[in-house]
Design a protein around this motif. Structure first.
Motif, PDB file in Angstrom:
ATOM      1  N   THR A  21       0.834  -1.194   0.000  1.00 46.24           N
ATOM      2  CA  THR A  21       0.000   0.000   0.000  1.00 46.24           C
ATOM      3  C   THR A  21       0.871   1.248   0.000  1.00 46.24           C
ATOM      4  O   THR A  21       1.836   1.344   0.748  1.00 46.24           O
ATOM      5  N   ARG A  22       0.504   2.199  -0.826  1.00 50.90           N
ATOM      6  CA  ARG A  22       1.194   3.503  -0.838  1.00 50.90           C
ATOM      7  C   ARG A  22       0.376   4.444   0.041  1.00 50.90           C
ATOM      8  O   ARG A  22      -0.804   4.668  -0.219  1.00 50.90           O
ATOM      9  N   PHE A  23       1.000   4.976   1.071  1.00 48.52           N
ATOM     10  CA  PHE A  23       0.314   5.839   2.029  1.00 48.52           C
ATOM     11  C   PHE A  23       0.593   7.302   1.748  1.00 48.52           C
ATOM     12  O   PHE A  23       1.736   7.684   1.498  1.00 48.52           O
ATOM     13  N   LEU A  24      -0.447   8.099   1.803  1.00 46.27           N
ATOM     14  CA  LEU A  24      -0.332   9.552   1.747  1.00 46.27           C
ATOM     15  C   LEU A  24      -0.436  10.015   3.193  1.00 46.27           C
ATOM     16  O   LEU A  24      -1.518  10.005   3.785  1.00 46.27           O
ATOM     17  N   GLY A  40     -11.775  10.583  -3.060  1.00 48.05           N
ATOM     18  CA  GLY A  40     -12.136   9.174  -3.103  1.00 48.05           C
ATOM     19  C   GLY A  40     -11.014   8.281  -2.624  1.00 48.05           C
ATOM     20  O   GLY A  40     -11.077   7.059  -2.764  1.00 48.05           O
ATOM     21  N   ILE A  41      -9.971   8.883  -2.051  1.00 52.94           N
ATOM     22  CA  ILE A  41      -8.814   8.106  -1.584  1.00 52.94           C
ATOM     23  C   ILE A  41      -9.211   7.319  -0.335  1.00 52.94           C
ATOM     24  O   ILE A  41      -9.768   7.885   0.605  1.00 52.94           O
ATOM     25  N   GLY A  57     -20.076  10.141   2.430  1.00 50.60           N
ATOM     26  CA  GLY A  57     -20.682   9.045   1.690  1.00 50.60           C
ATOM     27  C   GLY A  57     -19.868   7.767   1.669  1.00 50.60           C
ATOM     28  O   GLY A  57     -20.183   6.839   0.946  1.00 50.60           O
ATOM     29  N   ARG A  58     -18.849   7.684   2.475  1.00 51.07           N
ATOM     30  CA  ARG A  58     -18.002   6.490   2.522  1.00 51.07           C
ATOM     31  C   ARG A  58     -18.574   5.436   3.463  1.00 51.07           C
ATOM     32  O   ARG A  58     -19.433   5.727   4.272  1.00 51.07           O
ATOM     33  N   VAL A  59     -18.044   4.243   3.361  1.00 57.06           N
ATOM     34  CA  VAL A  59     -18.427   3.130   4.216  1.00 57.06           C
ATOM     35  C   VAL A  59     -17.197   2.682   4.992  1.00 57.06           C
ATOM     36  O   VAL A  59     -16.124   2.536   4.418  1.00 57.06           O
TER      37      VAL A  59
END
Length: 86
Positions: A21-24, A40-41, A57-59
């Motif tokens: 995984t690339r983390f910001l 949408g990240i 609106g995320r889950v």
């Protein structure tokens, strides 16, 4: 994936269990919440209650890995126990 930098031991666990995984990384919690609410990240959180107000609106999907389960302990003076009895 968005990741808050000040999550203590979770940081090492998440990076070890999600090596591709690339983390910001975000140092500022307010900025992190703004990014979560307006992009949408995907994001990792240890604080579902605080995040739920900023989902946009995320889950939320909880981890099922047994290693992601943590016990917390409270230490208090004996005479305060009645006030804190959970």
């Amino acid at each position: 994936m968005l990741l808050y930098t000040h999550i203590g031991f979770w940081s090492e666990l998440v990076r070890r269990r999600m090596p591709k995984t690339r983390f910001l990384l975000q140092d500022d919690r307010r900025t992190l919440l703004e990014l979560i609410g307006s992009s949408g990240i995907p994001a990792f959180t240890t604080d579902i209650d605080n995040l739920s107000r900023n989902l946009g609106g995320r889950v939320c999907i909880p981890f099922s890995d047994p290693e992601a389960r943590v016990d917390y302990y409270l230490v208090c003076r004996k005479d305060y126990w009645r006030q804190l009895h959970l």
